[in-house]
Scaffold this motif. Structure first.
Motif, mmCIF file in Angstrom:
data_model
loop_
_atom_site.group_PDB
_atom_site.id
_atom_site.type_symbol
_atom_site.label_atom_id
_atom_site.label_comp_id
_atom_site.label_asym_id
_atom_site.label_seq_id
_atom_site.Cartn_x
_atom_site.Cartn_y
_atom_site.Cartn_z
ATOM 1 N N UNK A 73 0.773 -1.233 0.000
ATOM 2 C CA UNK A 73 0.000 0.000 0.000
ATOM 3 C C UNK A 73 0.804 1.283 0.000
ATOM 4 N N UNK A 74 2.113 1.185 0.093
ATOM 5 C CA UNK A 74 2.946 2.390 0.068
ATOM 6 C C UNK A 74 3.094 2.873 -1.375
ATOM 7 N N UNK A 75 3.381 4.165 -1.520
ATOM 8 C CA UNK A 75 3.513 4.752 -2.850
ATOM 9 C C UNK A 75 4.967 5.090 -3.152
ATOM 10 N N UNK A 76 5.375 4.828 -4.388
ATOM 11 C CA UNK A 76 6.756 5.079 -4.805
ATOM 12 C C UNK A 76 6.774 5.839 -6.124
ATOM 13 N N UNK A 77 7.829 6.621 -6.303
ATOM 14 C CA UNK A 77 8.087 7.274 -7.585
ATOM 15 C C UNK A 77 9.504 6.906 -8.012
ATOM 16 N N UNK A 78 9.643 6.715 -9.310
ATOM 17 C CA UNK A 78 10.945 6.394 -9.899
ATOM 18 C C UNK A 78 11.271 7.542 -10.839
ATOM 19 N N UNK A 79 12.305 8.293 -10.497
ATOM 20 C CA UNK A 79 12.716 9.444 -11.304
ATOM 21 C C UNK A 79 13.974 9.056 -12.085
ATOM 22 N N UNK A 80 13.748 8.634 -13.334
ATOM 23 C CA UNK A 80 14.854 8.158 -14.172
ATOM 24 C C UNK A 80 14.517 8.452 -15.634
ATOM 25 N N UNK A 81 15.524 8.860 -16.459
ATOM 26 C CA UNK A 81 15.232 9.202 -17.855
ATOM 27 C C UNK A 81 14.970 7.994 -18.751
ATOM 28 N N UNK A 82 15.468 6.833 -18.379
ATOM 29 C CA UNK A 82 15.320 5.649 -19.224
ATOM 30 C C UNK A 82 14.013 4.918 -18.970
ATOM 31 N N UNK A 83 13.154 4.850 -19.987
ATOM 32 C CA UNK A 83 11.851 4.187 -19.827
ATOM 33 C C UNK A 83 12.017 2.738 -19.384
ATOM 34 N N UNK A 84 12.982 2.043 -19.981
ATOM 35 C CA UNK A 84 13.204 0.624 -19.642
ATOM 36 C C UNK A 84 13.591 0.471 -18.168
ATOM 37 N N UNK A 85 14.484 1.329 -17.702
ATOM 38 C CA UNK A 85 14.912 1.271 -16.296
ATOM 39 C C UNK A 85 13.739 1.617 -15.391
ATOM 40 N N UNK A 86 13.023 2.686 -15.725
ATOM 41 C CA UNK A 86 11.855 3.075 -14.915
ATOM 42 C C UNK A 86 10.882 1.914 -14.786
ATOM 43 N N UNK A 138 4.715 -4.702 -3.271
ATOM 44 C CA UNK A 138 3.519 -4.151 -2.651
ATOM 45 C C UNK A 138 3.291 -2.664 -2.863
ATOM 46 N N UNK A 139 4.210 -1.993 -3.520
ATOM 47 C CA UNK A 139 4.076 -0.554 -3.756
ATOM 48 C C UNK A 139 3.104 -0.254 -4.888
ATOM 49 N N UNK A 140 2.534 0.939 -4.843
ATOM 50 C CA UNK A 140 1.914 1.566 -6.006
ATOM 51 C C UNK A 140 3.049 2.417 -6.580
ATOM 52 N N UNK A 141 3.500 2.119 -7.788
ATOM 53 C CA UNK A 141 4.686 2.790 -8.319
ATOM 54 C C UNK A 141 4.415 3.448 -9.656
ATOM 55 N N UNK A 142 5.018 4.615 -9.850
ATOM 56 C CA UNK A 142 4.942 5.337 -11.117
ATOM 57 C C UNK A 142 6.299 5.954 -11.403
ATOM 58 N N UNK A 143 6.629 6.001 -12.691
ATOM 59 C CA UNK A 143 7.867 6.622 -13.122
ATOM 60 C C UNK A 143 7.640 8.052 -13.576
ATOM 61 N N UNK A 144 8.690 8.857 -13.476
ATOM 62 C CA UNK A 144 8.651 10.256 -13.883
ATOM 63 C C UNK A 144 9.985 10.617 -14.542
ATOM 64 N N UNK A 145 9.936 11.645 -15.362
ATOM 65 C CA UNK A 145 11.135 12.309 -15.875
ATOM 66 C C UNK A 145 10.677 13.522 -16.646
ATOM 67 N N UNK A 146 11.244 14.659 -16.469
ATOM 68 C CA UNK A 146 12.488 14.964 -15.756
ATOM 69 C C UNK A 146 12.296 15.398 -14.308
ATOM 70 N N UNK A 147 11.049 15.639 -13.863
ATOM 71 C CA UNK A 147 10.859 16.130 -12.494
ATOM 72 C C UNK A 147 9.627 15.486 -11.877
ATOM 73 N N UNK A 148 9.527 15.660 -10.589
ATOM 74 C CA UNK A 148 8.343 15.182 -9.879
ATOM 75 C C UNK A 148 7.145 16.062 -10.225
ATOM 76 N N UNK A 149 5.964 15.527 -10.030
ATOM 77 C CA UNK A 149 4.733 16.268 -10.268
ATOM 78 C C UNK A 149 4.155 16.703 -8.920
ATOM 79 N N UNK A 150 3.248 17.692 -8.939
ATOM 80 C CA UNK A 150 2.620 18.100 -7.670
ATOM 81 C C UNK A 150 1.989 16.894 -6.966
ATOM 82 N N UNK A 151 2.218 16.803 -5.684
ATOM 83 C CA UNK A 151 1.708 15.688 -4.892
ATOM 84 C C UNK A 151 2.727 14.573 -4.705
ATOM 85 N N UNK A 152 3.750 14.520 -5.569
ATOM 86 C CA UNK A 152 4.757 13.464 -5.454
ATOM 87 C C UNK A 152 5.609 13.594 -4.191
ATOM 88 N N UNK A 153 5.639 14.790 -3.599
ATOM 89 C CA UNK A 153 6.443 14.961 -2.384
ATOM 90 C C UNK A 153 5.824 14.223 -1.199
#
Length: 191
Positions: free
Chosen positions: A7-20, A31-46
């Protein structure tokens, strides 16, 4: 120590789609809810529970907080081990490191990151408490002087009485001094 990430939330900040995607899949399997981002975090990601960041191309401006002040555990994803990039990660106070080719070891990096982040948060709270109490030193001196004067005792005896008062009230000595002064000011005001 956290071992369940359900149930924890994660963000992956990496430029490579494959790595993300690889890191996201591993996070989801833990068990995480995970989403990738690049180049920066979005509002709420903090407000996420953990952040995996690319060390090779990461920059201070990608984060909505000052360098080294991430509000969540951070894992540095290492592609190339260049001294400058590692120095940047150290300045960011990254909690754990994970070579990109070792995503199978993500669980270990997560456990370490959560533990290190909690340790640092505890140290920050302790330092803030020390600063707060140091700011009350003048009140402590005033309370000791007031007790010594009103009860006609030495400074040493006055300090002992203030300590006993702090123990009875279950307060830090400085907080007991503030309380004592506020109570005696109230009594003087009514007299």
């Amino acid at each position: 120590m956290t071992h369940s990430f359900a149930g924890k939330r994660a963000r992956v900040l990496h430029p490579g789609r494959e790595v993300r995607e690889r890191v996201e899949k591993r996070l989801i399997s833990l068990g995480f809810e995970a989403e990738g981002r690049w180049p920066a975090l979005e509002p709420g990601d903090e407000a996420v529970d953990v952040l995996a960041i690319d060390i090779d191309r990461g920059e201070d401006g990608q984060f909505p907080w000052p360098a080294g002040a991430a509000p969540m555990p951070t894992i540095g994803l290492i592609g190339s081990e260049t001294p400058g990039r590692l120095q940047w990660a150290i300045a960011q106070k990254v909690d754990a490191y994970l070579p990109i080719g070792a995503t199978a070891n993500l669980f270990s990096a997560l456990v370490i990151a959560f533990a290190r982040h909690a340790e640092r948060a505890g140290q920050d709270r302790n330092e803030a408490e020390i600063i707060r109490r140091n700011g009350l030193r003048l009140d402590l001196i005033r309370a000791i002087n007031s007790i010594a004067r009103t009860e006609a005792v030495s400074d040493t005896t006055a300090l002992k009485r203030l300590r006993a008062y702090a123990m009875v009230e279950r307060l830090a000595l400085e907080d007991a001094a503030v309380l004592y002064l506020s109570q005696t000011k109230g009594r003087r005001g009514r007299a």
